[in-house]
Design an enzyme around this catalytic site. Structure first.
Site, short mmCIF file in Angstrom:
data_model
loop_
_atom_site.label_atom_id
_atom_site.label_comp_id
_atom_site.label_asym_id
_atom_site.label_seq_id
_atom_site.Cartn_x
_atom_site.Cartn_y
_atom_site.Cartn_z
CG LEU A 495 49.02 45.45 46.14
CD1 LEU A 495 49.55 46.33 47.37
CD2 LEU A 495 49.80 45.62 44.98
N GLY A 498 45.09 38.18 52.18
CA GLY A 498 45.70 37.56 53.47
C GLY A 498 44.65 37.04 54.29
N GLY A 499 45.00 36.57 55.30
CA GLY A 499 44.04 35.98 56.24
C GLY A 499 43.00 36.98 56.60
CG PHE A 500 43.54 41.07 58.59
CD1 PHE A 500 42.65 40.98 59.66
CD2 PHE A 500 44.88 41.03 59.08
CE1 PHE A 500 43.09 41.09 61.13
CE2 PHE A 500 45.26 41.35 60.37
CZ PHE A 500 44.18 41.25 61.20
N GLY A 501 41.79 39.44 54.65
CA GLY A 501 41.09 39.93 53.32
C GLY A 501 42.04 40.39 52.40
CB VAL A 503 46.64 43.65 50.52
CG1 VAL A 503 47.37 44.83 50.73
CG2 VAL A 503 46.56 42.86 51.89
CG ASP A 616 51.18 33.50 60.08
OD1 ASP A 616 51.52 32.29 59.81
OD2 ASP A 616 50.24 33.97 59.60
#
Length: 809
Positions: A495, A498-501, A503, A616
């Site tokens: 999808l 993001g900053g985490f990784g 999705v 953010d």
């Protein structure tokens, strides 16, 4: 061949300051303050200045010398020189002059009218009435580039020293030879410092960049002609980036109060940043003593030199590799070595398989944006970052692992047997408990706190996989179930990132659609942000906040599961003229989205049991459900306040450039008003249909905020509204929203309304005239008050270097 140019490098917003030759004029132009016409002589110490008195062209003398050079420098800081003309032919006294010849060349004359320097331009047609003009505006940024087909580069060149502006031994620019773009400083052609690989968001070798994904911080792009180009975008304030004679790159910002340049950061930051400090197969850690160690499976190539602190020869293998019978040692949080060979891949396991299948592959790493990176010859310029970075997997002989295993076998066997017995007892006890409660959760798709999914959603086994992470009351899923739901995290189900990784979209066995956020080991964020999001969002329930359904913590995997949003994120729907979903976003829907985001912020600030500042807020963190209702997401950067707290400060500024309030981005101070500022930017973006960090009005030289201010203040607010939705019938409401957005983005937090007041303005509860907003700090493409007190355009430059064209041969 080196060709001097009038150029300067900036850190956040570079401006190409051009000495523009206008040569096709039909009639002679009269001389103005910022121009030189043909035949006009400017004698030392006379100068000409750009229109807004930002830059001057004139003669200067470097420190500790009497030589005179023609250059361009800041009008308010004349010692900050950004371009030098006669760097190799200085004048010995102040009798020199500069003029523009009839053929369009800039010429420097000494006291006897002898030419000592000239631009030596040639044209194919006669020059008529040439004029040279010094500008204080230009394009969006100076570019450093490399053409991979021809090898030609556009580089920075340092002065020889602070006294001599001749070209020194250090150059800096973009390097793509090793496969992935990176910035490199060279000392007489040898690497001295490198930024690490560009992954599309950050340079992997600059530790600071992992702590703040600043959108637009840097950009590296390439075209079909083989050109890779590095630029930096615009930002408010005067900023220079200096490549000095010792090879250091220093970022400085102009302190208008103290009238000085403040040093922000310098690269290299420490000894470990110096290229290849520990030699081949050596690893550097600036916090250790000594700073250099050999990687596991390696030993110093020269024991005597290594013991004396000379690590240049690096390390060598203890046991040679045997293809097909090797393993990998994992080195965590690293600046990965130079000469990476990239290969896009969706999953990390593929990197390991490919490396094992290639006998020349000696190491691999994985970054979710680059994919696989392989090394085949040597590992050079490797550094341990400690808490951020990329995991590096180094290939070692099986004997390196076997001997290690043998030494501890007598410990492992009894411990393993005892642990297995305990696990069997616990398993039987819990199985009996689950059997009694099995019917309660059958077919629900979600289990109670402390439970864990198996691959079959109708069969539940209680397990405790969270040995390092306690995800509290959050329902738990197994990794195998999530892998199955996302088709092994297939690229087709991606999808976004993001900053985490990444999705992914997933479908559980019972048909429920979910969004799966998988924490990447290479992410700039990590355990702190993961736990922060778990703690914050698991305790929040509001129709305008995304709902967290559960989590997964197994071994190295840390995953969050959300409700699935079929209309994706606001930025995916709002930006881009060819986006088909954008046509669906009429004014009524946009107005509803604005109000919904505001209600979500109000809940965070005032109505929830926790007082939360998001920090953010941006379009990609606003998701849209099937009815186009907005839901705020991504609470990894959020801060919780208790008691009477209403503000805070931090040395670690996190967030996204273009949405951060000035006091937060510059000083690390944040409060509810910081979120109000971000909300104001969002309002203006939704109205305009353009992204703040990507918008620039060439005709008006204005940013998005500046464009909104200009059109609203001139009583022409409807012209700011996106053309496809602008209507006279809703003009009053649209202009009112623009005014509200401008009230939110005022420079001082005290001038911004609180979120409940903003919502009252939006809903019409406040029917009287709204307050008049002050001109925002970024109004005129980053305009601010200049040294003489007048409003002027902020421009940026470098110091102690020029732009050069070098042949790559």
């Amino acid at each position: 061949m080196t060709v001097p140019r009038i150029a300067q490098l900036l850190f956040h917003r570079s401006i190409f300051l051009l000495l523009l030759l206008i040569i096709q004029s039909a009639a002679c132009l009269s001389r103005e303050e910022d121009t030189i016409s043909a035949g006009v002589v400017i004698k030392d110490p006379q100068t000409i200045a750009s229109q807004n008195q930002i830059y001057k062209l004139g003669f200067f003398t470097p420190p500790n010398t009497t030589n005179r050079y023609l250059g361009i420098f800041f009008a308010f800081s004349q010692e900050t020189v950004v371009w030098v003309a006669n760097r190799y032919t200085p004048l010995k006294d102040s009798s020199g002059a500069v003029t523009l010849s009839r053929d369009g060349n800039l010429v420097i004359l000494d006291g006897t009218n002898r030419t000592v320097w000239s631009t030596n331009l040639t044209t194919t047609s006669p020059v008529v009435n040439p004029v040279a003009q010094i500008l204080d505006t230009g394009n969006l940024g100076m570019t450093l580039s490399m053409n991979v087909k021809t090898g030609k580069r556009v580089l920075l060149t340092a002065w020889k020293n602070a006294t001599d502006p001749g070209i020194g031994s250090f150059t800096g620019g973009l390097d793509v030879v090793s496969g992935t773009p990176q910035l490199v400083n060279w000392n007489e052609g040898r690497p001295y410092w490198r930024s690490g690989q560009w992954n599309g968001l950050i340079f992997l070798g600059i530790k600071l960049m992992f702590y703040a994904y600043l959108e637009g911080f840097n950009v590296v792009k390439n075209d079909s002609a083989g050109n890779f180009v590095y630029t930096t975008p615009q930002i408010n304030g005067f900023v220079t980036l200096t490549l000095n004679s010792s090879g250091s790159v220093t970022r400085k910002e102009w302190n208008g109060v103290e009238k000085r340049w403040d040093v922000v950061v310098t690269y290299p930051e420490n000894e470990c940043d110096v290229y290849g400090k520990c030699g081949p197969f050596g690893s550097c850690n600036a916090l250790e003593s000594p700073i250099c160690t050999c990687m596991r499976g390696f030993e110093p190539a020269n024991e005597d030199e290594w013991g004396r602190g000379n690590w240049s020869n690096g390390c060598r293998r203890r046991s040679q590799l045997r293809c097909g019978d090797d393993g990998f040692e994992r080195l965590r949080y690293m600046k990965v070595p130079d000469f990476a060979q990239p290969l896009p891949s969706g999953v990390q396991d593929e990197c390991r398989t490919r490396c094992l299948g290639n006998c020349s592959c000696i190491a691999y790493a994985y970054d979710s944006y680059i994919g696989c990176m392989f090394w085949s010859n040597t590992l050079i310029d490797t550094q341990e970052f400690g808490s951020v970075g990329v995991d590096l997997y180094v290939r070692l002989s099986a004997s390196e692992f076997g001997s290690h295993k043998g030494r501890k076998l007598y410990i492992i066997i009894p411990v393993t047997v005892s642990f297995a017995c305990i696990c069997i007892i616990i398993f039987i006890a819990r199985w009996l408990m689950v059997k009694r409660r099995g019917d309660k959760v059958k077919d629900t798709g979600i289990v109670e706190a402390g439970q864990m999914f198996t691959t079959d959603s109708t069969a539940i086994v209680l397990r405790n996989e969270a040995k390092e992470v306690n995800i509290g009351e959050l329902p738990k899923f197994t990794f195998e179930m999530l892998a199955k739901a996302t088709k092994r995290f297939h690229e087709d189900n991606l999808l976004g990132r993001g900053g985490f990784g990444p999705v992914y979209k997933g479908i559980l066995a019972n048909g429920k659609e979910i969004a799966v956020k998988r924490l990447s080991a290479e992410s700039g964020q990590g355990m702190q942000e993961f736990m922060n999001e778990v703690i914050v969002i698991s305790k929040l329930q509001h129709r305008n906040l995304v709902k967290l359904l559960g989590g997964c913590v197994e071994k190295e995997e840390k995953i969050l599961i959300y409700e699935y949003m079929p209309n994706k994120s606001l930025d995916a729907c709002l930006f881009g003229s060819t986006n088909p979903t954008k046509k669906l976003l009429d004014w009524n829907m946009r107005y509803s989205i604005i109000e919904g985001i505001g209600r979500g912020i109000l809940y965070l600030h005032r109505d929830s049991r926790l007082r939360i500042i998001h920090r953010d807020l941006k379009p990609s963190n606003v998701l849209l459900d099937q009815d186009w209702n907005p839901k705020i997401s991504d609470f990894g950067m959020a801060r919780i306040f208790g008691g009477n707290e209403d503000h805070g400060s931090t040395a670690r500024v996190v967030g996204t450039y273009g949405y951060m309030a000035p006091e937060y981005g510059m000083e690390g101070r944040f409060s509810e008003k910081s979120d109000v500022y971000s909300f104001g930017v969002l309002i203006l973006e939704i109205i305009k249909g353009k992204k703040n960090t990507r918008y620039f009005n060439d005709e008006l030289s204005l940013s998005l905020i500046g464009c909104a201010w200009k059109m609203w203040s001139e009583g022409n607010g409807l012209s700011f509204v996106e053309e496809g939705i602008a209507s006279r019938e809703t003009e009053e409401e649209m202009v009112r929203c623009i005014q509200i957005g401008l009230l939110c983005v005022q420079e001082s937090p005290n001038d911004r309304p609180v979120i409940q007041t903003v919502l009252s303005m939006l809903s019409g509860e406040i029917v009287e005239l709204l307050p008049l907003p002050k001109q925002p700090v970024f109004a005129e493409n980053g305009s601010t008050r200049g040294p003489n007190g007048s409003t002027q355009q902020n421009v940026y430059s470098n110091n102690e270097h020029t732009l050069s064209m070098l042949d790559g041969s």
